[in-house]
Design an enzyme around this catalytic site. Structure first.
Site, mmCIF file in Angstrom:
data_model
loop_
_atom_site.group_PDB
_atom_site.id
_atom_site.type_symbol
_atom_site.label_atom_id
_atom_site.label_comp_id
_atom_site.label_asym_id
_atom_site.label_seq_id
_atom_site.Cartn_x
_atom_site.Cartn_y
_atom_site.Cartn_z
ATOM 1 N N TYR A 165 11.902 93.634 2.769
ATOM 2 C CA TYR A 165 11.672 94.807 1.193
ATOM 3 C C TYR A 165 10.662 95.063 1.298
ATOM 4 O O TYR A 165 10.669 96.161 1.401
ATOM 5 C CB TYR A 165 12.192 93.706 0.750
ATOM 6 N N LYS A 169 9.133 98.663 2.409
ATOM 7 C CA LYS A 169 9.157 99.877 1.132
ATOM 8 C C LYS A 169 7.687 100.672 2.024
ATOM 9 O O LYS A 169 7.637 101.399 1.226
ATOM 10 C CB LYS A 169 8.970 98.546 -0.156
HETATM 11 N N1 LIG Z 1 14.046 96.812 -10.333
HETATM 12 C C1 LIG Z 1 13.017 97.305 -9.810
HETATM 13 O O1 LIG Z 1 11.941 96.569 -10.748
HETATM 14 C C2 LIG Z 1 12.024 97.970 -8.943
HETATM 15 C C3 LIG Z 1 10.849 97.045 -8.415
HETATM 16 C C4 LIG Z 1 10.726 97.897 -7.265
HETATM 17 C C5 LIG Z 1 11.276 98.594 -6.395
HETATM 18 N N2 LIG Z 1 13.130 99.019 -6.903
HETATM 19 C C6 LIG Z 1 13.675 99.294 -6.325
HETATM 20 O O2 LIG Z 1 14.245 100.280 -6.775
HETATM 21 C C7 LIG Z 1 15.255 100.953 -6.681
HETATM 22 C C8 LIG Z 1 15.887 101.527 -7.134
HETATM 23 O O3 LIG Z 1 16.674 100.076 -8.324
HETATM 24 P P1 LIG Z 1 16.973 99.424 -9.004
HETATM 25 O O4 LIG Z 1 16.379 98.266 -9.828
HETATM 26 O O5 LIG Z 1 18.139 100.818 -9.635
HETATM 27 O O6 LIG Z 1 19.026 98.479 -8.566
HETATM 28 P P2 LIG Z 1 20.492 99.325 -8.839
HETATM 29 O O7 LIG Z 1 21.123 97.588 -7.411
HETATM 30 O O8 LIG Z 1 20.514 98.672 -10.185
HETATM 31 O O9 LIG Z 1 20.073 100.034 -8.240
HETATM 32 C C9 LIG Z 1 20.107 100.576 -6.959
HETATM 33 C C10 LIG Z 1 21.662 100.976 -6.500
HETATM 34 O O10 LIG Z 1 21.454 101.653 -4.738
HETATM 35 C C11 LIG Z 1 23.397 102.025 -4.708
HETATM 36 N N3 LIG Z 1 23.035 101.492 -3.115
HETATM 37 C C12 LIG Z 1 22.759 100.255 -2.746
HETATM 38 N N4 LIG Z 1 22.747 100.846 -1.326
HETATM 39 C C13 LIG Z 1 23.286 101.646 -1.415
HETATM 40 C C14 LIG Z 1 23.650 102.621 -0.189
HETATM 41 N N5 LIG Z 1 23.746 101.911 1.222
HETATM 42 N N6 LIG Z 1 24.050 103.690 0.053
HETATM 43 C C15 LIG Z 1 24.171 104.809 -1.575
HETATM 44 N N7 LIG Z 1 23.451 103.744 -2.647
HETATM 45 C C16 LIG Z 1 23.051 102.785 -2.298
HETATM 46 C C17 LIG Z 1 23.496 100.824 -5.105
HETATM 47 O O11 LIG Z 1 25.317 101.023 -5.605
HETATM 48 C C18 LIG Z 1 23.243 100.613 -6.601
HETATM 49 O O12 LIG Z 1 23.453 101.952 -7.176
HETATM 50 C C19 LIG Z 1 15.972 100.847 -5.063
HETATM 51 O O13 LIG Z 1 15.361 100.648 -4.276
HETATM 52 C C20 LIG Z 1 14.605 99.388 -5.885
HETATM 53 O O14 LIG Z 1 14.465 98.440 -4.328
HETATM 54 C C21 LIG Z 1 12.945 98.591 -7.982
#
Ligand SMILES: NC(=O)c1ccc[n+]([C@@H]2O[C@H](COP(=O)([O-])OP(=O)(O)OC[C@H]3O[C@@H](n4cnc5c(N)ncnc54)[C@H](O)[C@@H]3O)[C@@H](O)[C@H]2O)c1
Length: 302
Positions: A165, A169
Site C-alpha cells: 500500500y 501510494k
Molecule cells: N480513511 C483513511 O484514514 C485513509 C487514510 C489514508 C488513505 N486513504 C485512502 O482514501 C481513499 C478512500 O478510502 P476510504 O477510507 O474512504 O475507504 P472506503 O473503503 O470507504 O472507500 C473506498 C471505496 O473505493 C471503492 N473501490 C475499491 N476498489 C475499487 C475499484 N477497483 N474500482 C472502483 N471503486 C473501487 C470501494 O468500493 C469503496 O467504496 C482510499 O484510496 C484510501 O486508500 C484513506
C-alpha cells in the site's frame, strides 16, 4: 470570501460509493458540479462488487437537487478507466475534475505478503489512477482546464504491514508531480491528498481516536484542490480531523565534496550531519530545480 462554485464543472470521483469519496461527491454536487459517482462496491480487500453503493450516492445527490450519474466499473483495468471517463463525457460533455480516490487494503507483513496482495493493491491504487487519469487528461487538454487530486496516505511515511500500500501510494506522488509539470501549459493542475478519517477501511484500526476524524473534515481540502480557486499544483496535503498541512518532498543543502574530489565512504560517514541536515530545505517543483540546486554547488567559489 467568495463562494467556491462548481457551476458548469464536471467531476469524476472514483470509489465514491462510501467513505471519503462519498463526502467529496456530495460537496462538489452541492456546489453545482455534475458528478460521476464511480464505485465497484466491493469489500475493503477488493473482493466482490455491488452496484448499489454508487447508486445510493447518486440518489442522495439527486434528492438534494444535484446532478449525478453512477458508474460501476473497476478503475483497475484500462477499459474500466476509459468507460468511467466516457460516462462523464456522454452524460455531461466533458471532464474538469478527477478525484482518484478508489482504494483497497491487503495488509500483510513483508514476508507473509503474497504476490496477489501486491498486485491487487498496485492495480487499484496506482494502475487505476493511470487508467482513469490518462483518458481524462486528453479531454482536459483539449479544453485547456483540469484539476486532479490523487489520494496518497500517511503510510508513505512507513507503516508496518503496508509495503504494498505505501509503495502504491508513494508512486502516486511521483505521478502527480510529473502531471503537474506536463499539465502546466494546458491549465491542468494536480495535487495529492493524504487523508486520515474514520471509514470502514480504518474504523477497526483507529480505536477511540476515530471520533476526531470525521471524513467530512477531509472534504474541504479536496474540494479546494478540485476547484477553479486552486491555482497551485505539485502539492501534497495531509488532511485529518480539521488539521490541514503541507507534506513536502524536500531537498536539503547537503554536503559537497568539492570539485574534482571523489570522496570515500568514510567521508560520507564524517559528513552525515550535513548530509542529513534539514537546514535550507527546498521543495523542488521539478527535476530541473534539483539540477539548478546542484549547479549552485559546482559554481560556488572553492
Ligand atoms: N480513511 C483513511 O484514514 C485513509 C487514510 C489514508 C488513505 N486513504 C485512502 O482514501 C481513499 C478512500 O478510502 P476510504 O477510507 O474512504 O475507504 P472506503 O473503503 O470507504 O472507500 C473506498 C471505496 O473505493 C471503492 N473501490 C475499491 N476498489 C475499487 C475499484 N477497483 N474500482 C472502483 N471503486 C473501487 C470501494 O468500493 C469503496 O467504496 C482510499 O484510496 C484510501 O486508500 C484513506
Amino acid at each position: 470570501m467568495t463562494e467556491i462554485s462548481f457551476d458548469g464543472r464536471v467531476a469524476i470521483v472514483t470509489g465514491a460509493g462510501g467513505g471519503l469519496g462519498r463526502t467529496y461527491a456530495l460537496d462538489l454536487a452541492a456546489r453545482g458540479a455534475a458528478v460521476v459517482v464511480n464505485d465497484l462496491g466491493g469489500s475493503v480487500d477488493g473482493k466482490g462488487g455491488d452496484d448499489s453503493a454508487a447508486q445510493k450516492v447518486v440518489d442522495e445527490i439527486t434528492a438534494q437537487g444535484g446532478q449525478a450519474v453512477p458508474n460501476y466499473d473497476s478503475v483497475a483495468t484500462p477499459e474500466g478507466g476509459e468507460s468511467i471517463v466516457k460516462t462523464a463525457v456522454d452524460a455531461f460533455g466533458k471532464v474538469d475534475v478527477v478525484i482518484n480516490n478508489a482504494g483497497i487494503l491487503r495488509d500483510k507483513s513483508f514476508l507473509k505478503m503474497e504476490w496477489s496482495d501486491l498486485q491487487a493493491v498496485i492495480d487499484v491504487h496506482l494502475m487505476g489512477a493511470f487508467y482513469v487519469s490518462k483518458p481524462a487528461f486528453a479531454v482536459m487538454k483539449e479544453n485547456g482546464y483540469g484539476r486532479f487530486v490523487f489520494t496518497a496516505s500517511n503510510a508513505t511515511f512507513g507503516n508496518f504491514g503496508q509495503t504494498n500500500y505505501s509503495a502504491a501510494k508513494m508512486a502516486l506522488v511521483g505521478l502527480s508531480n510529473t502531471l503537474s509539470v506536463e499539465g502546466a501549459r494546458a491549465g491542468i493542475l494536480s495535487n495529492v491528498i493524504m487523508p486520515v478519517a474514520k471509514t470502514r477501511m480504518t474504523e477497526d484500526l483507529l480505536g477511540d481516536f476515530a471520533n476526531y476524524l470525521a471524513p467530512e473534515l477531509v472534504t474541504p481540502m479536496v474540494t479546494y484542490l478540485s476547484s477553479e480557486a486552486c491555482t497551485t499544483a505539485h502539492g501534497n496535503y495531509s488532511a485529518a480531523g480539521g488539521r490541514y498541512a503541507a507534506v513536502n518532498w524536500a531537498l536539503g543543502q547537503g554536503w559537497y565534496a568539492g570539485a574534482g574530489v571523489t570522496p570515500t565512504a568514510e567521508d560520507i560517514q564524517a559528513h552525515l550531519d550535513q548530509i542529513t541536515s534539514t537546514d535550507g530545505f527546498i521543495v523542488p517543483q521539478s527535476t530541473t530545480d534539483e539540477i539548478v540546486a546542484l549547479a549552485a554547488h559546482f559554481q560556488a567559489p572553492a
